[in-house]
Design a protein around this motif. Sequence first.
Motif, short mmCIF file in Angstrom:
data_model
loop_
_atom_site.label_atom_id
_atom_site.label_comp_id
_atom_site.label_asym_id
_atom_site.label_seq_id
_atom_site.Cartn_x
_atom_site.Cartn_y
_atom_site.Cartn_z
N ALA A 104 0.84 -1.20 0.00
CA ALA A 104 0.00 0.00 0.00
C ALA A 104 0.87 1.25 0.00
CB ALA A 104 -0.93 0.00 1.22
N THR A 153 -6.45 2.63 -2.58
CA THR A 153 -6.03 1.23 -2.46
C THR A 153 -7.04 0.45 -1.64
OG1 THR A 153 -3.71 1.90 -2.61
CG2 THR A 153 -4.15 -0.28 -1.69
N GLN A 154 -7.52 1.06 -0.54
CA GLN A 154 -8.52 0.40 0.30
C GLN A 154 -9.80 0.12 -0.49
OE1 GLN A 154 -8.33 3.36 3.56
NE2 GLN A 154 -8.09 1.62 4.94
N VAL A 210 -6.69 -3.77 3.90
CA VAL A 210 -5.31 -3.28 3.81
C VAL A 210 -4.71 -3.22 5.21
CG1 VAL A 210 -3.83 -1.32 3.16
CG2 VAL A 210 -5.79 -1.94 1.72
#
Length: 880
Positions: free
Chosen positions: A394, A408-409, A419
């Motif tokens: 991440a 990203t989450q 994550v």
Amino acid sequence: MKQLSSAEIRQMFLDFFKSKGHDVEPSASLIPVNDPTLLWINSGVATLKKYFDGSVVPKNPRITNAQKSIRTNDIENVGKTARHLTFFEMLGNFSVGDYFKAEVIPWAWEFLTAEQWLGLDKDKLYVTVYPKDTEARRIWHEVVGLANERIFDVEDNFWDIGEGPCGPDSEIFFDRGQSFNDVAEDDPENYPGGENERYEEIWNLVFSEFNHLPDGRYVEQPHKNIDTGMGLERLVSVIQGTRTNFETDLFMPIIEKTEALSANKHYNANAKDDVSFKIIADHARTVTFAIGDGALPSNEGRGYVLRRLIRRAVLNGKKLGIESDFLYQLVPVVGQIMQSYYPEVLKNKEFIEKVIRSEEARFRETLDAGVALLNQTIADLKAKGESVVPGATAFKLFDTFGFPVEMTQELAEDEGLSVDMDGYQANMQAQRERARAARGDAQSMGSQDKLLMGIETESKFTGWTDTEDQAVLQALIVDDALVAQATAGVAQVIFDQTPFYAEMGGQVADHGEIIDADGAVVARVLDVQHAPNGQNLHTVDVEGTLKKGATYTLKVDLIRRQKVSMNHTATHLLDTALRMVLGDHTHQAGSLVEPNYLRFDFTNFGQVTADQLQQIEKIVNTQIWRALPITWKEMPLEDAKKEGAIAMFGDKYGDTVRVVTIGDFNKEFDGGTHPDNTSALGLFKITGESGIGAGVRRIEAVTSQEAFEYLNHQEALLHQVAAAVKSEQLDAVPAKVASIQAELKASQKQVESLQAKLAAQAASGLFDSAEPAGDYTLIKAQLQVAGMNELRQLADEWKAKQASDVLVLATAAKGKANLLAAVSADAIKKGVKAGDIIKAIAPKVQGGGGGRPDLAQAGGKDPDGIPAALAAAVTVLAAK
């Protein structure tokens, strides 16, 4: 409440304090000058440190400004709150040892409430004070007339950044009403200064009356100062009655343009899209102004901040359905909003657009790579039955590809994964600590030097026309104390007049001698700097006797002065030549003028080519050979601007300026020394060009004697090359070298052909020797070949023949080990990766490496470990 535009409010503030005897200080560049403690100018006071720490005493102790600023410490909150911004303007009024609380508090009230100024409703204003600052409370209550119940004691109201000036402050809040609030009316935070949206802080008055010493003590400053800050965006929001900063005339035209570029998205339609609109509007302003001031995207420092902001804006444009480059199209909108006070934005529009568009295009390529990395990570995790994206991944997506961790989450959640945020934060903290270590221990603001600040004697500089003068010694300092006489050691001296140039604008100080009435040298000048009150402060090595009040002959080292002056003129010629060849966007970013060489730093988007350097060099030399006269005169600042004189980057100027003119070629604001004619330079030669930072290039050059000696040295080297290649004529050296290179290339091809034959011979029967390793077949061997190139060629043959599932080869070359692993497509589908094999076996040869799933390689220090590495390959593969 009056209906005012942001431009009107900004100008009204400056006009108000101008009416109170303040000088208006122009907004400085966002890039700090000679201040390693700041990445960006982040406040109105940041550009005035030299006044507040006493290193310079201003002509007028009353100053006001509207200063563009950047802060990125809360970048993640931009767009999600009403107030967080990365770029903003800070309105401020400042007193350097002049007025104090008794004046500034009533003035603040007058500007905010008087009908001829802002005319705010007095009943909606509240203030906070430091609990121990009873004087501020008294003035607010007794002089201004503010009721005690509208004055709040807040323990945090003390401005302190470590060592240096500090003191209590008083904040002014505007009550926007409970309808604006995000907390209940009976909430403990529902008060001015609390965590709420109802009470908007619009002004902070800092009373800088103490000095924070290194030992932690607080002592009174010799001169007490006033430093105030009022965010223009917040004030405009209050006056224009908007819910957040973003609905004001400073942002809405940008948002409206973004709406037109989006996939039929509209502001105020839903909260999620609104965040993207706000982020884009804020970041568009920031990158436009930062690039306009000379910052360029890169992987470090300011450049990294710019790159991150541009990428964040692009990602949010993608959320609004914008798939093409768009951020550059917002530059003219920003320029039109700000043109009344910052006309330079529209002037530099094309260059700013070019930089942003180039970075957008580059990121779209990176964006695809980042998505590919995340998708591969998710696929690998699912194959292993795992459900958490590692924090390191991440962070890499954030740090390398510009992905906010929230994105990203979101992508991970779409695939049913989470994550590791603890791991992400650990990586982020490690990065912050590296950045903190890189900044070092430089202090933001120094302490006032009471002794030097107290010396107000006049001192005239005569060195523009003279290199020798009679002068009376006015002040003599030894060991930080004023003395009447000095007989040995280092001292600091100030004369009533002096021909010695004080270091400034990149030009180094003069050296020379101080001679007494008997003709004896009594001191040698080692350095000259400006004292706080502007006098030339000489640092001298005393060899005889120096007495205060005595008259001495001051004699400048003439040869050193001449060399420095010639190099200084060369920087002026170079500055204009750079603009002619590279474009008007380039400007000076620093310089150093020494006797033996000059150094000139300048902004430029991209490298300077060899052809461009030749053009620049030719232009400068042409002006030297034209024998242009060099003249100077003092004139009002505005007249100098009308005549087209160029102001040097980062410099501040008074009402009267010195303008140096070089024939019809160059005209600049300048306080340095020059010869009378460009012919004095003789010759100009560039000795080096390099990049020294994000978008900043450096040229080093020599003139006159040093240029002649440099060319002589280059010729001597060419003679050495001629002798080595057995060429009798220098003109024939290039052809001779080309011939030798052609012969060498042919020999290299012959060697490569022989090496290929040897490799084929060494590999004879290699692909018939597959052995089992668990569920897979393996070919492994140590070969006597030249290096990694030959191993890769064999891997290509192996792949074509499909001789086994896995291939592991090794060779010892030049005292080092080379390892290569290759994996078939079928084995990759079953989870075997060449990179994993290499990482497992490379330690056997004291090395490391990696690569793709189908091919990986490593190097190592210990060739004797090759048999162990090959044996380990069997074990690793069998375990699969």
